[in-house]
Design an enzyme around this catalytic site. Structure first.
Site, PDB file in Angstrom:
ATOM      1  CG  ASN A  96      10.274   7.407  30.139  1.00 10.58           C
ATOM      2  OD1 ASN A  96      10.562   6.221  30.084  1.00 10.58           O
ATOM      3  ND2 ASN A  96       9.644   8.030  29.151  1.00 10.58           N
ATOM      4  CG  ASP A 306      13.762   7.473  21.269  1.00 13.27           C
ATOM      5  OD1 ASP A 306      13.907   6.947  22.387  1.00 13.27           O
ATOM      6  OD2 ASP A 306      13.880   8.696  21.080  1.00 13.27           O
TER       7      ASP A 306
END
Length: 417
Positions: A96, A306
């Protein structure tokens, strides 16, 4: 690199020295001797740390930085430094970035930037071009360049036929496909878990059904194709049940859970703190307990921080408009030890390597030194001064944690805070 670790407690159930307090001699990056007491005639660097514990190097299957494109959130250089002092010898990097990592050149770029680092970076390539969910990206070319998996980070694959084709195509070269578990039409414009708290707060909710429908769909596609699938960061009790049933069918399926989803529930949103705005959202106590049970019985294969740095301009805004995500590398051990013993916490932090092409090294004479150094008993308040990440968006801020990493020895390098 030569070093002598003094009075280290080994936490490695596969090692003959498990639970023993020993000295560890490392020469040219290889463990050459483990014994109760080792002299230092060659005047190697001695590492003496309070309550030193040593385990196999930790791994995180879902880490985001920013570079290229979002360097204000985190650079590769500082991100890898943070990972090292947080105890991680390897990590899987999400695609990303800007541009999205969707080509051979993109994968080569991040690998070259991470070259000669103590932390081994394993890049994940985008599953579709620009992560737009329309056309498959150059999966084989990225695999040839070093990509270990393919994933449109936090973006569901709406088209089931596209995921079917991806699973079939990637199976030709043993490629691992990741599919984010959310049905967008069910999730709608929700910003938190749909339940009593979302109603009380007047916020649009994301029902756990949105996740469970997608998980069920993906498992049907996996059974049909015979591919290799990883479902990242599940968050609901029903998802655990679905994956447990799929494993009973011997499907090639793994999954992970974010540490914050086993530590917190949606009660944390009652004061609209955007650091707790994560995706998937924090859910109910029933979900949290089911996730922990899934970890204990092996249904959930690995935990992840995460880690997702978000700059203050996108986090310190009205809750509805705040970006999703929390950092988590630096709080990983301390958070896990609020729930599990040191042995179990370390076990979770070292799982998942094989799935993402990372080699494990037992703590034994003759093995390459790939070690995490930590103190499992340090108790502290996790505050801004504890954070070395460029972005400070942690949902663990002001939490009482137990256990802190000193750093790592890996890739013939020492990296200690």
């Amino acid at each position: 690199m030569n070093a002598l670790l003094k009075s280290a407690t080994i936490v490695d159930s596969k090692s003959d020295f498990h639970n023993q307090v020993v000295d560890i001699l490392i020469e040219r990056g290889v463990i050459t001797k483990i014994s109760k007491r080792i002299s230092n005639p060659n005047n190697y660097q001695e590492i003496k740390l309070d309550n030193l514990h040593v385990s196999q190097g930790w791994f995180d299957s879902s880490v985001s930085f920013g570079e290229p494109g979002y360097e204000e959130r985190e650079t590769l250089a500082n991100g890898l430094k943070v990972a090292a002092i947080s105890g991680f010898t390897s990590l899987a990097l999400n695609p990303n970035t800007n541009p999205v990592l969707d080509s051979n050149a993109d994968i080569s770029y991040v690998l070259s930037k991470a070259n000669a680092n103590a932390v081994t970076l394993k890049p994940i390539g985008a599953l579709t071009k620009s992560s737009e969910g329309t056309d498959l990206a150059e999966l084989y070319d990225m695999s040839s360049a070093g990509a270990v998996a393919f994933y449109d980070y936090k973006k569901p694959i709406d088209n089931p036929n596209l995921l079917k084709i991806a699973l079939l195509y990637a199976s030709n070269f043993n490629g691992l496909v990741l599919s984010f578990p959310q049905e967008n039409k069910i999730a709608g414009k929700g910003v938190m878990n749909e339940d009593i708290n979302s109603t009380n707060l007047g916020l649009k909710g994301i029902p756990s059904l949105a996740e469970e429908l997608q998980v069920a769909r993906d498992l049907f596609l996996l059974e049909y194709t015979g591919g290799k699938l990883h479902i990242p960061t599940i968050s609901s009790a029903k998802s655990v049940e679905l994956i447990r049933a799929a494993k009973a069918k011997k499907l090639d399926i793994t999954c992970s859970v974010a540490i914050h989803n086993i530590c917190f529930t949606d009660d944390k949103l009652l004061d609209f703190n955007s650091n707790f705005k994560v995706m998937p959202p924090l859910r109910t106590e029933n979900d949290r307990v089911a996730l922990i049970e899934g970890l204990k019985d092996g249904t959930i294969d690995m935990v992840t921080s995460d880690h997702n740095p978000i700059d203050i301009e996108h986090k310190k805004v009205e809750f509805d408009h705040a970006a999703y995500g929390t950092i988590g590398l630096e709080s990983a051990l301390g958070a896990l030890q609020q729930l599990f013993s040191t042995k179990k916490a370390v076990g979770f932090l070292t799982k998942g390597k094989e799935r993402f092409g990372v080699k494990s090294y037992i703590i034994s004479e003759g093995e390459i030194a790939n070690l995490t150094l930590f103190n499992p008993d340090t108790k502290y308040n996790f505050s801004i001064p504890e954070i070395r990440s460029t972005s400070k968006n942690s949902c663990f801020l002001d939490s009482e944690l137990k256990g802190k990493a000193y750093g790592i020895i890996a890739n013939n390098k020492i990296e200690i805070r």
